[in-house]
Write a protein that holds these residues in place. Structure first.
Motif, PDB file in Angstrom:
ATOM      1  N   VAL A  57      38.961  45.510  33.693  1.00  0.00           N
ATOM      2  CA  VAL A  57      40.142  44.982  33.182  1.00  0.00           C
ATOM      3  C   VAL A  57      41.483  44.549  34.271  1.00  0.00           C
ATOM      4  N   VAL A  58      40.988  45.047  35.306  1.00  0.00           N
ATOM      5  CA  VAL A  58      42.115  44.509  36.286  1.00  0.00           C
ATOM      6  C   VAL A  58      41.570  43.290  36.699  1.00  0.00           C
ATOM      7  N   ARG A  59      40.344  42.698  36.753  1.00  0.00           N
ATOM      8  CA  ARG A  59      40.057  41.248  37.130  1.00  0.00           C
ATOM      9  C   ARG A  59      40.519  40.490  35.982  1.00  0.00           C
ATOM     10  N   TYR A  60      40.819  41.109  34.635  1.00  0.00           N
ATOM     11  CA  TYR A  60      41.138  39.955  33.535  1.00  0.00           C
ATOM     12  C   TYR A  60      42.368  39.736  33.649  1.00  0.00           C
ATOM     13  N   VAL A  61      43.327  40.927  34.041  1.00  0.00           N
ATOM     14  CA  VAL A  61      44.739  40.739  34.112  1.00  0.00           C
ATOM     15  C   VAL A  61      45.321  40.306  35.099  1.00  0.00           C
ATOM     16  N   SER A  62      44.888  40.489  36.331  1.00  0.00           N
ATOM     17  CA  SER A  62      45.606  40.433  37.584  1.00  0.00           C
ATOM     18  C   SER A  62      45.688  39.063  38.289  1.00  0.00           C
ATOM     19  N   ASP A  63      46.694  38.782  39.207  1.00  0.00           N
ATOM     20  CA  ASP A  63      46.462  37.777  40.199  1.00  0.00           C
ATOM     21  C   ASP A  63      46.192  38.047  41.431  1.00  0.00           C
ATOM     22  N   ARG A  64      46.646  39.078  41.917  1.00  0.00           N
ATOM     23  CA  ARG A  64      46.153  39.754  43.163  1.00  0.00           C
ATOM     24  C   ARG A  64      45.953  41.216  42.764  1.00  0.00           C
ATOM     25  N   VAL A  65      44.923  41.654  43.557  1.00  0.00           N
ATOM     26  CA  VAL A  65      44.789  43.173  43.524  1.00  0.00           C
ATOM     27  C   VAL A  65      44.748  44.082  44.950  1.00  0.00           C
ATOM     28  N   ALA A  66      45.035  45.010  44.901  1.00  0.00           N
ATOM     29  CA  ALA A  66      44.950  46.052  45.871  1.00  0.00           C
ATOM     30  C   ALA A  66      43.857  47.243  45.583  1.00  0.00           C
ATOM     31  N   VAL A  67      43.227  47.852  46.517  1.00  0.00           N
ATOM     32  CA  VAL A  67      42.097  48.842  46.341  1.00  0.00           C
ATOM     33  C   VAL A  67      42.685  50.152  47.081  1.00  0.00           C
ATOM     34  N   MET A  68      42.842  51.248  46.514  1.00  0.00           N
ATOM     35  CA  MET A  68      43.426  52.231  47.021  1.00  0.00           C
ATOM     36  C   MET A  68      42.236  53.276  47.267  1.00  0.00           C
ATOM     37  N   TYR A  69      42.327  54.208  48.312  1.00  0.00           N
ATOM     38  CA  TYR A  69      41.405  55.066  48.671  1.00  0.00           C
ATOM     39  C   TYR A  69      41.854  56.094  49.370  1.00  0.00           C
ATOM     40  N   GLY A 119      45.074  57.648  49.097  1.00  0.00           N
ATOM     41  CA  GLY A 119      46.570  57.584  49.561  1.00  0.00           C
ATOM     42  C   GLY A 119      46.803  56.206  50.259  1.00  0.00           C
ATOM     43  N   ARG A 120      45.705  55.469  50.568  1.00  0.00           N
ATOM     44  CA  ARG A 120      45.791  54.135  51.497  1.00  0.00           C
ATOM     45  C   ARG A 120      45.357  53.143  50.712  1.00  0.00           C
ATOM     46  N   ILE A 121      45.648  51.819  50.882  1.00  0.00           N
ATOM     47  CA  ILE A 121      45.474  50.788  50.481  1.00  0.00           C
ATOM     48  C   ILE A 121      44.290  50.115  51.314  1.00  0.00           C
ATOM     49  N   VAL A 122      43.065  49.879  51.055  1.00  0.00           N
ATOM     50  CA  VAL A 122      42.159  49.526  51.917  1.00  0.00           C
ATOM     51  C   VAL A 122      41.882  48.194  51.780  1.00  0.00           C
ATOM     52  N   GLU A 123      42.190  47.556  50.752  1.00  0.00           N
ATOM     53  CA  GLU A 123      41.871  45.898  50.848  1.00  0.00           C
ATOM     54  C   GLU A 123      43.050  45.402  49.860  1.00  0.00           C
ATOM     55  N   THR A 124      43.359  44.170  50.047  1.00  0.00           N
ATOM     56  CA  THR A 124      44.288  43.607  49.399  1.00  0.00           C
ATOM     57  C   THR A 124      44.027  42.275  49.312  1.00  0.00           C
ATOM     58  N   ALA A 125      43.692  41.431  47.985  1.00  0.00           N
ATOM     59  CA  ALA A 125      43.207  40.031  47.991  1.00  0.00           C
ATOM     60  C   ALA A 125      43.724  39.402  46.810  1.00  0.00           C
ATOM     61  N   SER A 126      43.525  38.131  46.738  1.00  0.00           N
ATOM     62  CA  SER A 126      43.653  37.597  45.315  1.00  0.00           C
ATOM     63  C   SER A 126      42.365  38.045  44.497  1.00  0.00           C
ATOM     64  N   VAL A 127      42.596  37.894  43.086  1.00  0.00           N
ATOM     65  CA  VAL A 127      41.381  38.583  42.266  1.00  0.00           C
ATOM     66  C   VAL A 127      40.198  37.802  42.430  1.00  0.00           C
ATOM     67  N   GLY A 128      40.003  36.458  42.765  1.00  0.00           N
ATOM     68  CA  GLY A 128      38.972  35.592  43.030  1.00  0.00           C
ATOM     69  C   GLY A 128      38.332  36.170  44.267  1.00  0.00           C
ATOM     70  N   ASP A 129      39.030  36.289  45.335  1.00  0.00           N
ATOM     71  CA  ASP A 129      38.528  36.677  46.599  1.00  0.00           C
ATOM     72  C   ASP A 129      37.715  38.118  46.664  1.00  0.00           C
ATOM     73  N   LEU A 130      38.535  38.764  45.842  1.00  0.00           N
ATOM     74  CA  LEU A 130      38.182  40.160  46.168  1.00  0.00           C
ATOM     75  C   LEU A 130      36.803  40.554  45.214  1.00  0.00           C
ATOM     76  N   PHE A 131      36.621  39.754  43.895  1.00  0.00           N
ATOM     77  CA  PHE A 131      35.450  39.959  43.360  1.00  0.00           C
ATOM     78  C   PHE A 131      34.349  39.206  43.623  1.00  0.00           C
ATOM     79  N   ASP A 132      34.835  38.131  44.386  1.00  0.00           N
ATOM     80  CA  ASP A 132      33.691  37.143  44.742  1.00  0.00           C
ATOM     81  C   ASP A 132      33.061  37.712  46.237  1.00  0.00           C
ATOM     82  N   SER A 133      33.949  38.080  46.780  1.00  0.00           N
ATOM     83  CA  SER A 133      33.620  38.445  48.209  1.00  0.00           C
ATOM     84  C   SER A 133      34.205  39.650  48.845  1.00  0.00           C
TER      85      SER A 133
END
Lengths: 333, 270, 334
Positions: C220-232, C234-248
């Motif tokens: 769902v997040v991939r479908y909707v978002s332009d950029r994505v942050a991943v939380m673990y 209480g902290r954000i561990v990774e932030t990237a554009s949706v393409g970058d995040l899902f591709d690599s």
């Protein structure tokens, strides 16, 4: 479905479950057919209210009050279960058929230790002594992935995380090595990474012990990842059944097609998602013909007349949609 | 909602309805003047002229029971009103604000609850002097903690619900949220408590009047009628029986009504 | 896109909840629900926030919507701090920031009719007279795809999808510029989920909404978002554009999340790219946020963890030099 040479482990035929008064029954499940071979994993997928959980509860004889078997048969190992009550069913439950529920937090007894709850079915159904049962419980706990079983044997459910509780539930279910495990949304309450662990565990149990699993889920992904065969339920009946690969490659029933197409994917990004119009009919408001007709894009006038039959559309592939089946047949000829 | 599905509600409504009828009738008409003494007709047993007989002063018991209904209803209604509104205000504020306010308010309520209710009312009446108005005040005070607790529970339960957060995100202030968004949801137990509280108020009034510190003579009250008739219980049992049955009926009726409302709100509410 | 200023900017956001003390002399301890979150959302962008339950994503969303007061850190809305705003400013700002919750049944007052619910935001803000408000409600019903006949219904008389449309409509009544959507489709059935996702995307196009989209569902997040942050934890561990995040995906946790997406092997659609490196099934459970491990909080479950990870907390480092704004919090990314 072609009749198999040997009788299947579980054979549900024409099962109808109803609520309400005898003379005006409200059918929650209608004319349900399911069969499951020994050691097989069958997925039942459907949205809330489609009757998937109720069907599973009927198999294990735990229908909620007010719900009754109106017609049909449930045969397990050649024995009819639908008329069975009391002792007969209790003898099977836990020993031959076990159930894993969605919410381990409420399905476990909060005032009993994990160990005591795993030992319980062993003492109930086998001739084991307490000492043997305890040893067996410890080995099962190791099997389902508990680390430090001696310590965890004595802890209470609230001291465990959600994933660990679900492992405990699975340990209880497999304690007596039943032939059939019914898993009702076993990972829905869990996080993604824990869900992956639990699904992997279920596969391992199926492989190592040869236990058949009836997996019920609303998530096509979960069912698709785990099961060899999938039955799709809508408004109380199975609308399509096929092998998983076949179902995803070539869905026949418009509802199945809609479900698969409406999942957001990489390819659908930036475009509107396919969506099935309308909503699932409420109990007692089912249309008289095909229950899916009001939401169906390819309905024909005859769909409104009567409940459609399930027709074969390919080897081991059935769909409850006569117009689509007809189309396939014409293409084949 | 048929009698079959909610018998408590139907029975409660019936009893309370009859009592309410008697209560209203009491304003318009009584067979005799309730305080009219007629020493020539003392201790008459029940008859067509005096359906519940007469007492030691020759007063008509039926008329006195009817006027007693008026007293009981007045005391019950006002007591529940006072106790309920004060309890609601305290409980709602405590439950909604939480933290120190909650802690302080609830400890105060605990302290009040720890003090036996009747004793508390006794103290108030002793200090202020007897009288119906003071009795109502005392009983109302006695009911505040239980209402406050119930209200607090409800408000606490709904405080963090998402629809309340939504209202906050639209900019609603605390008073609006409490009155419009939480109260209608948290009202069920309050209504039930009010009904049961009414019954308790009737008992409390009767008890205090029985002890002679409630409603003052010559106004009739069920409790005082009981205490006055005690002396000649065996000579004229009807004098005791009539108010006793009235009390029992009122208590039963309002308790049943409370149960019925609880069941109805549970079934049809959410 | 990158030139646009941030509409919403979150700086080092923290939320600590005190744990009830066993006795009055015990030291104070805290659950660090959110422990140093920073991100910015540009005008018109949909920013996805993913993570598992208890990672603090909902708390972050509530703070971003101004519904919860941060323990530390700041939320800026179009350049102004949300927390330090005066009474009148806060009122205006509040109108511009709205939130949609996960469970539409819980987000609607069970004792209010649909019409009343939709009108309530306008009444609170004293906008328009009775007739004008009615008109706005009718327009909104139309916008979210509901029939006018539903106005007099109670929430329990609606289907799940209809309820969520009402929730969305109520959030949009005040013409917000920023919408926090907290798991808006997680409680819905599959066939209804796509209807609501389509509605959200359509509304974004029509109204130019900026969104913080919170979900545990990666598809769902991939479908909707332009950029994505991943939380673990209480902290954000990774932030990237949706393409970058899902591709690599670069952070080991992100990789594990991706490979945990269930799905039929080889089926078209979901589960595509993240699977490339084979399935990573993480060991162990997410730790209790009250007892965050030392060093990198992910190290006890991390397949790549080294000695360093248990000692030192990795900083969020920019990856690449293009203006994509890709960050990862790991000593050994990739």
């Amino acid at each position: 479905m072609e009749t198999p040479a040997k009788e299947n482990l579980l054979e549900v035929k024409g099962l109808s479950l109803a609520f309400g008064p005898k003379d005006k029954p409200l059918f929650a499940v209608e004319n349900l057919d399911l069969s499951l071979g020994a050691g097989e994993i069958l997925g039942v997928v459907g949205e809330s209210g489609c009757g998937k959980t109720l069907s599973a509860l009927a198999v294990i004889g735990l229908l909620p009050p007010g719900c009754r078997i109106e017609a049909g048969s449930i045969r397990f190992l050649g024995q009819e279960l639908s008329g069975l009550r009391g002792d007969g069913m209790r003898g099977l439950r836990g020993r031959e058929i076990a159930m894993i529920f969605q919410e381990p937090a409420t399905a476990l007894n909060p005032v009993q230790t994990i160990g005591a709850q795993i030992v319980e079915p062993l003492l109930l159904h086998t001739a084991m002594t307490m000492k043997e049962a305890r040893a067996e419980a410890l080995s099962i706990m190791t099997k389902v992935g508990f680390a430090g079983v001696e310590r965890l044997y004595g802890v209470y459910p609230h001291q465990l995380s959600g994933g660990m509780r679900q492992r405990a539930m699975i340990a209880m279910a497999i304690a007596c090595k039943p032939r059939l495990i019914i898993a009702d949304e076993p990972t829905t309450a869990l996080d993604a990474t824990i869900q992956a662990q639990i699904l992997e565990l279920l596969v391992r149990i199926n492989r190592d012990y040869g236990m058949a699993i009836l997996l019920i889920s609303h998530d096509l992904g979960v069912v698709g990842g785990l099961c060899g065969r999938v039955a799709v339920m809508y408004a109380g009946s199975v609308v399509e059944e096929a092998s998983t690969t076949e179902l995803f490659r070539d869905p026949v029933h418009p509802y199945t097609k809609g479900l698969i197409a409406s999942r957001p994917t990489k390819e659908s990004k930036g475009r509107p998602l396919y969506s099935i119009p309308g909503a699932v009919p409420r109990l007692g408001h089912k249309p008289s013909g095909c229950p899916f007709m009001p939401r169906c894009g390819s309905a024909v006038p005859s769909c409104a007349l009567e409940r459609p039959d399930s027709l074969e559309v390919g080897p081991g592939h059935e769909a409850r949609c006569p117009p689509e089946a007809e189309k396939r047949r014409r293409v084949d000829e | 909602m048929g009698a079959k599905r909610n018998p408590s509600l139907v029975a409660g409504l019936a009893i309370v309805g009859i009592l309410t009828g008697v209560f209203i009738l009491g304003f318009l008409f009584t067979p005799y003047d309730a305080n009219l003494m007629d020493l020539s007709s003392r201790f008459l047993s029940p008859s067509a002229a005096h359906p519940f007989g007469t007492d030691n002063f020759g007063r008509d018991v039926l008329s006195r029971v009817m006027i007693g209904t008026r007293t009981a209803f007045l005391v019950g209604l006002l007591t529940v009103l006072i106790g309920g509104s004060a309890g609601l205000a305290i409980g709602a504020t405590a439950g909604y604000s939480g933290g120190l306010v909650d802690e302080a308010a609830m400890r105060l309520m605990d302290a009040m609850m720890a003090f036996p209710g009747i004793l508390l009312a006794l103290v108030v009446v002793t200090v202020l002097g007897p009288g119906t108005g003071k009795l109502i005040l005392a009983l109302g005070l006695m009911f505040v903690p239980s209402f406050a607790r119930i209200a607090r529970g409800g408000f606490l339960q709904y405080r963090d619900r998402e629809f309340v957060l939504s209202a906050r995100s639209w900019g609603a202030g605390p008073v609006r949220i409490m009155a419009l968004h939480i109260l209608p949801n948290a009202a069920s137990p309050m209504i039930v408590a009010a009904s049961v509280g009414f019954a308790n108020a009737v008992i409390a009034e009767a008890s205090l009047s029985y002890l002679g510190i409630g409603v003052q003579p010559p106004d009739p009250s069920w409790g005082r009628m009981l205490s006055e008739s005690q002396a000649f219980l065996f000579k004229a049992p009807w004098c005791t029986l009539a108010p006793a049955v009235a009390i029992a009926l009122a208590v039963l009726g309002f308790n049943l009504l409370g149960d019925g409302i609880r069941a109805a709100r549970k079934g049809g509410g959410q | 896109m990158s030139e646009k200023p941030y509409l919403v900017e979150v700086r080092d956001l923290r939320k600590y909840y005190p744990i009830p003390r066993p006795h009055p002399f015990a030291g104070r301890r805290y659950v660090k629900a959110v422990d140093g979150c920073s991100f910015g959302i540009r005008e018109g962008e949909i920013f996805g926030l993913v993570g598992e339950s208890g990672c603090g994503k909902s708390t972050t969303g509530r703070m971003a919507a101004g519904l919860e007061i941060p323990t530390a850190g700041s939320v800026n809305f179009s350049g102004f701090p949300v927390a330090g705003a005066g009474r009148e400013e806060a009122r205006v700002m509040r109108r511009s920031m709205q939130i949609v919750f996960q469970d539409p049944a819980g987000a609607l007052n069970p004792r209010m009719r649909v019409g009343t619910i939709l009108e309530e935001p306008l009444r609170i803000q004293r906008i328009g007279n009775r007739d004008e408000r009615r008109e706005r409600v009718a327009e909104m019903l139309d916008l979210v795809g509901l029939d006018g006949s539903l106005l007099g219904r109670y929430p329990r008389e609606l289907s799940g999808g209809q309820r969520q449309r009402v929730v969305i409509g109520a959030a949009l009544m005040l013409d917000p510029r920023f919408l926090v959507a907290d798991e808006p489709v997680s409680a819905l059935d599959v066939s209804v989920q796509s209807q609501i996702l389509n509605l959200l995307m359509e509304l974004r196009g029509k109204l130019g909404l900026t969104m913080l989209f919170i979900s545990h569902n990666l598809d769902v997040v991939r479908y909707v978002s332009d950029r994505v942050a991943v939380m673990y934890l209480g902290r954000i561990v990774e932030t990237a554009s949706v393409g970058d995040l899902f591709d690599s995906p670069l952070h080991p946790y992100t990789r594990a999340l991706m490979s945990a997406i269930p799905g039929p092997a080889g089926a078209s659609g979901s589960s595509g790219s993240g699977r490339a490196g084979g399935r990573v099934v993480l060991r162990g459970d997410p730790p209790n946020p009250a007892e965050v491990p030392s060093g990198c909080p992910f190290h006890p479950r991390c397949p790549k963890a080294a000695d360093l990870c248990a000692v030192k907390v990795p900083e969020s480092e920019r990856v690449g030099n293009h203006g994509s704004g890709r960050f990862v919090r790991c000593f050994f990314p990739g």
